[in-house]
Design a protein around this motif. Structure first.
Motif, PDB file in Angstrom:
ATOM      1  N   SER A   7      -6.623   5.340 -10.072  1.00  0.00           N
ATOM      2  CA  SER A   7      -5.328   5.674  -9.477  1.00  0.00           C
ATOM      3  C   SER A   7      -5.303   5.097  -8.072  1.00  0.00           C
ATOM      4  CB  SER A   7      -5.168   7.196  -9.420  1.00  0.00           C
ATOM      5  OG  SER A   7      -4.178   7.542  -8.464  1.00  0.00           O
ATOM      6  N   ILE A   8      -4.357   4.219  -7.802  1.00  0.00           N
ATOM      7  CA  ILE A   8      -4.290   3.619  -6.474  1.00  0.00           C
ATOM      8  C   ILE A   8      -4.071   4.708  -5.423  1.00  0.00           C
ATOM      9  CG2 ILE A   8      -3.003   2.070  -4.947  1.00  0.00           C
ATOM     10  CD1 ILE A   8      -2.560   0.197  -7.246  1.00  0.00           C
ATOM     11  N   ARG A  14      -2.621   6.310  -0.505  1.00  0.00           N
ATOM     12  CA  ARG A  14      -1.218   6.619  -0.815  1.00  0.00           C
ATOM     13  C   ARG A  14      -0.265   5.688  -0.066  1.00  0.00           C
ATOM     14  NH1 ARG A  14       0.716  12.454  -0.138  1.00  0.00           N
ATOM     15  NH2 ARG A  14       2.343  11.786  -1.552  1.00  0.00           N
ATOM     16  N   TYR A  15      -0.836   4.899   0.872  1.00  0.00           N
ATOM     17  CA  TYR A  15       0.003   4.025   1.698  1.00  0.00           C
ATOM     18  C   TYR A  15      -0.500   2.582   1.653  1.00  0.00           C
ATOM     19  CZ  TYR A  15       0.922   8.716   3.424  1.00  0.00           C
ATOM     20  OH  TYR A  15       1.223  10.053   3.503  1.00  0.00           O
ATOM     21  N   ASP A  23      -4.044  -6.887   8.233  1.00  0.00           N
ATOM     22  CA  ASP A  23      -2.729  -6.247   8.131  1.00  0.00           C
ATOM     23  C   ASP A  23      -2.802  -4.730   8.158  1.00  0.00           C
ATOM     24  OD1 ASP A  23      -1.425  -8.772   5.816  1.00  0.00           O
ATOM     25  OD2 ASP A  23      -1.375  -8.658   8.011  1.00  0.00           O
ATOM     26  N   GLY A  24      -3.980  -4.193   7.896  1.00  0.00           N
ATOM     27  CA  GLY A  24      -4.076  -2.739   7.903  1.00  0.00           C
ATOM     28  C   GLY A  24      -5.206  -2.267   7.014  1.00  0.00           C
ATOM     29  N   PRO A  25      -5.471  -0.958   6.999  1.00  0.00           N
ATOM     30  CA  PRO A  25      -6.640  -0.428   6.315  1.00  0.00           C
ATOM     31  C   PRO A  25      -6.520  -0.364   4.790  1.00  0.00           C
ATOM     32  CG  PRO A  25      -5.383   1.348   7.330  1.00  0.00           C
ATOM     33  CD  PRO A  25      -4.714   0.078   7.737  1.00  0.00           C
ATOM     34  N   ALA A  26      -5.330  -0.485   4.235  1.00  0.00           N
ATOM     35  CA  ALA A  26      -5.164  -0.345   2.776  1.00  0.00           C
ATOM     36  C   ALA A  26      -4.430  -1.563   2.233  1.00  0.00           C
ATOM     37  CB  ALA A  26      -4.409   0.935   2.453  1.00  0.00           C
ATOM     38  N   LEU A  30      -8.297  -5.994   0.242  1.00  0.00           N
ATOM     39  CA  LEU A  30      -9.323  -4.958   0.152  1.00  0.00           C
ATOM     40  C   LEU A  30      -9.299  -4.282  -1.224  1.00  0.00           C
ATOM     41  CD1 LEU A  30     -11.549  -3.392   1.628  1.00  0.00           C
ATOM     42  CD2 LEU A  30      -9.801  -1.765   2.370  1.00  0.00           C
ATOM     43  N   PHE A  31      -8.115  -3.992  -1.737  1.00  0.00           N
ATOM     44  CA  PHE A  31      -8.017  -3.375  -3.052  1.00  0.00           C
ATOM     45  C   PHE A  31      -8.605  -4.289  -4.119  1.00  0.00           C
ATOM     46  CE2 PHE A  31      -6.645  -0.541  -6.242  1.00  0.00           C
ATOM     47  CZ  PHE A  31      -6.154  -1.304  -7.290  1.00  0.00           C
TER      48      PHE A  31
END
Lengths: 104, 148
Positions: A7-8, A14-15, A23-26, A30-31
């Motif tokens: 589950s993403i 969640r963000y 660009d950011g932590p999530a 990275l995914f």
């Protein structure tokens, strides 16, 4: 039949936002590194649950999933191994289009 | 010779058939009115989201606007498909909605590298075009169903 579900929203963020590590932590890169590359290296089929986040930018989706094709993975192989789950059919269509067009 | 009893049956059948026909016509008219309201509200919603998106791309990066835009896009599929699924072509909806989302969030979005675009920029023109295409799809679905 998929052996595992990711589950993403619960397993990643969640963000989810952005393409690259800067660009950011999530971000999508990275995914891909954390989850998708492993899926492609293993024999199992995995379900990815897309619902539950605060929404997706196309940049995140394209980098995460389209980026797999750019790394040399065959789009048909990607689509066989990854089972996308969402109540939003347009989201599934969008991701599948990135997978098919990722290396063009 | 037709008996009084038979005539009574015929009357009842005519009354029931008449009631059924009027009821069906009323239901169709009410459904059409409801769907017209839904179509108009969808047009307003998409236009608002488009305007917000254009403002976002014409300005310095704004995290709140990014959040609002993603939130608006997240529910758009269900907002359109659930009430209009009987009249709208799902494949066309999927394509037009995906094009619209891409036009807003594929580049210059969710990134510190966001830059202010200029009016007339090709990306903004594409955004406006995809918005209009989505609205037209919804409106055409309604008109093709109820006014052909």
């Amino acid at each position: 039949m998929p052996n595992k579900t990711i589950s993403i929203a619960k397993d990643f963020s969640r963000y989810p936002a952005g393409r690259f590590l800067d660009d950011g932590p999530a971000n999508g890169e990275l995914f891909q590194e954390k989850f998708l590359i492993d899926i492609m290296k293993n024999n199992d089929t995995v379900s990815i649950e897309l619902d539950g986040t605060r929404g997706y930018g196309s940049s995140f989706l394209e980098e995460a999933f389209g980026g797999l094709a750019r790394k040399g993975y065959d789009p048909d192989e990607i689509l066989k191994k990854i089972n996308l789950i969402s109540s939003d059919e347009s989201l599934i269509y969008e991701i599948e289009s990135y997978i098919r067009e990722g290396n063009t | 010779m037709i008996s009084g009893g038979s005539l009574q049956w015929v009357s009842w059948i005519v009354i029931i058939a008449g009631w059924w026909f009027v009821n069906r016509t009323n239901n169709k008219r009410e459904t059409r009115k409801e769907q017209k309201i839904i179509v108009e509200s969808l047009r307003t919603k998409i236009e608002k989201l488009t305007l917000l998106s254009i403002e976002y791309h014409l300005s310095d990066r704004n995290l709140h606007k990014e959040w609002e835009i993603k939130r608006g896009l997240k529910y758009l599929w269900a907002d359109i498909n659930i009430p209009l699924q009987q009249i709208i072509d799902k494949t066309s909806l999927t394509r037009k909605l995906t094009n619209y989302k891409k036009a807003i969030t594929y580049s210059n979005f969710d990134t510190p590298a966001h830059k202010k675009l200029e009016i007339g920029d090709n990306d903004l023109e594409g955004l406006a075009d995809s918005s209009e295409a989505l609205i037209r799809l919804i409106e055409n679905a309604y008109f093709n169903c109820y006014h052909k």
